[in-house]
Write a protein that holds these residues in place. Structure first.
Motif, short mmCIF file in Angstrom:
data_model
loop_
_atom_site.label_atom_id
_atom_site.label_comp_id
_atom_site.label_asym_id
_atom_site.label_seq_id
_atom_site.Cartn_x
_atom_site.Cartn_y
_atom_site.Cartn_z
N TYR A 109 0.78 -1.23 0.03
CA TYR A 109 0.08 -0.09 0.13
C TYR A 109 0.99 1.18 -0.07
CZ TYR A 109 -4.08 -3.05 0.06
OH TYR A 109 -5.11 -3.47 -0.22
N TYR A 110 1.97 1.20 0.33
CA TYR A 110 3.01 2.26 0.53
C TYR A 110 3.42 2.51 -0.86
CZ TYR A 110 7.62 4.71 0.86
OH TYR A 110 8.40 5.62 0.70
N THR A 111 3.44 1.50 -1.77
CA THR A 111 3.82 1.82 -3.27
C THR A 111 2.75 2.39 -4.05
OG1 THR A 111 5.24 -0.10 -2.79
CG2 THR A 111 4.44 0.65 -5.15
N MET A 112 1.40 1.68 -3.57
CA MET A 112 0.33 2.35 -4.14
C MET A 112 0.07 3.71 -3.96
SD MET A 112 -2.31 -0.99 -3.18
CE MET A 112 -4.00 -0.12 -4.03
N ILE A 113 0.11 4.33 -2.71
CA ILE A 113 0.12 5.63 -2.47
C ILE A 113 1.18 6.32 -2.99
CG2 ILE A 113 0.22 7.14 -0.53
CD1 ILE A 113 -1.24 5.12 1.27
N LYS A 114 2.46 6.01 -2.93
CA LYS A 114 3.23 6.73 -3.61
C LYS A 114 3.14 6.90 -5.06
CE LYS A 114 8.44 7.23 -4.28
NZ LYS A 114 9.74 6.70 -3.62
N ASP A 115 2.75 5.65 -5.78
CA ASP A 115 2.27 5.97 -7.09
C ASP A 115 1.15 6.86 -7.34
OD1 ASP A 115 4.25 3.81 -7.82
OD2 ASP A 115 2.77 2.44 -8.04
N LEU A 116 0.19 7.02 -6.64
CA LEU A 116 -0.99 7.75 -6.88
C LEU A 116 -0.06 9.44 -6.61
CD1 LEU A 116 -4.05 8.38 -6.74
CD2 LEU A 116 -3.85 8.52 -4.33
N ALA A 117 0.71 9.67 -5.78
CA ALA A 117 1.27 10.78 -5.68
C ALA A 117 1.92 11.20 -6.86
CB ALA A 117 2.25 10.85 -4.46
N ILE A 118 2.82 10.24 -7.26
CA ILE A 118 3.74 10.59 -8.50
C ILE A 118 2.81 10.94 -9.63
CG2 ILE A 118 5.39 9.65 -10.15
CD1 ILE A 118 6.62 8.19 -7.77
N ASP A 119 1.93 10.14 -10.03
CA ASP A 119 0.81 10.28 -11.05
C ASP A 119 0.21 11.43 -11.15
OD1 ASP A 119 1.37 7.58 -11.95
OD2 ASP A 119 -0.46 6.68 -11.32
N ASN A 120 -0.24 12.12 -9.80
CA ASN A 120 -0.74 13.17 -9.64
C ASN A 120 0.08 14.57 -9.34
OD1 ASN A 120 -3.93 12.68 -9.71
ND2 ASN A 120 -3.00 10.99 -8.63
N GLU A 121 1.43 14.17 -9.60
CA GLU A 121 2.39 15.32 -9.23
C GLU A 121 2.30 15.95 -7.85
OE1 GLU A 121 2.03 17.72 -12.80
OE2 GLU A 121 2.51 16.06 -14.26
N VAL A 122 2.01 15.25 -6.74
CA VAL A 122 2.03 15.62 -5.56
C VAL A 122 3.36 15.33 -5.12
CG1 VAL A 122 0.76 15.26 -3.23
CG2 VAL A 122 -0.33 15.16 -5.42
N GLU A 123 3.73 16.49 -4.48
CA GLU A 123 5.32 16.10 -3.80
C GLU A 123 5.31 14.95 -2.92
OE1 GLU A 123 7.73 18.52 -0.18
OE2 GLU A 123 5.55 18.39 -0.29
N TRP A 124 6.37 14.09 -3.21
CA TRP A 124 6.50 12.78 -2.17
C TRP A 124 7.42 13.19 -1.08
CZ3 TRP A 124 3.75 8.92 -0.95
CH2 TRP A 124 4.31 8.00 -0.27
#
Ligand code: SF4
Ligand code: SF4
Length: 138
Positions: A109-124
């Motif tokens: 789920y960490y990976t899923m959340i990180k992918d979501l952030a990257i896809d939406n150009e949200v600072e990680w």
């Protein structure tokens, strides 16, 4: 803060899937709130920007003293933001019986959340939640 309102529903869906997966394991928790006293419990809760944005969009962050190192959302020893709490809160169980399974779920789920952030150009940023909340409450 996220510029993408669709994140709100996407993160909600990720949490929903996570909860269903956790329910199938049922690691057990009596909601005593002890683990939300971070110093007392001897651990640090980490969270991502996209998750703390989600909290901030949905609930007011109360003013709090970071030196106490107790989650500001703990009210009468109960979590006041269960629907919006972060991955780290959701996958933590003091019962050691399912440690490896929970670690694998956490990583997935960490990976899923990180992918979501990257896809939406949200600072990680993945950092202690208390620090991130303090920055938002200033
Ligand atoms: S995980 Fe353990 S310490 Fe944390 S609330 Fe549940 S029972 Fe209490
Ligand atoms: S958000 Fe809720 S579950 Fe997570 S540390 Fe705070 S009070 Fe505990």
């Amino acid at each position: 803060m996220s510029q993408h309102p669709e994140n709100n529903s996407n993160i909600k869906e990720i949490y929903k899937k996570l909860e269903a997966e956790l329910a199938s394991i049922d690691p057990g928790c009596n909601a005593c709130g002890t683990c939300c006293h971070f110093d007392e419990f001897g651990h640090v809760l980490y969270a991502s920007t996209i998750e703390t944005d989600y909290i901030q969009k949905n609930v007011e962050i109360p003013s709090f003293n970071p030196d106490k190192n107790v989650c500001p959302f703990l009210v009468n020893n109960e979590c006041s933001i269960r629907e919006h709490r972060v991955l780290g809160c959701r996958v933590f169980f003091c019962n050691p019986d399912h440690k490896e399974t929970l670690q694998a779920i956490y990583e997935k789920y960490y990976t899923m959340i990180k992918d979501l952030a990257i896809d939406n150009e949200v600072e990680w940023q993945y950092a202690p939640m208390m620090k991130m909340l303090k920055e938002k409450s200033n």
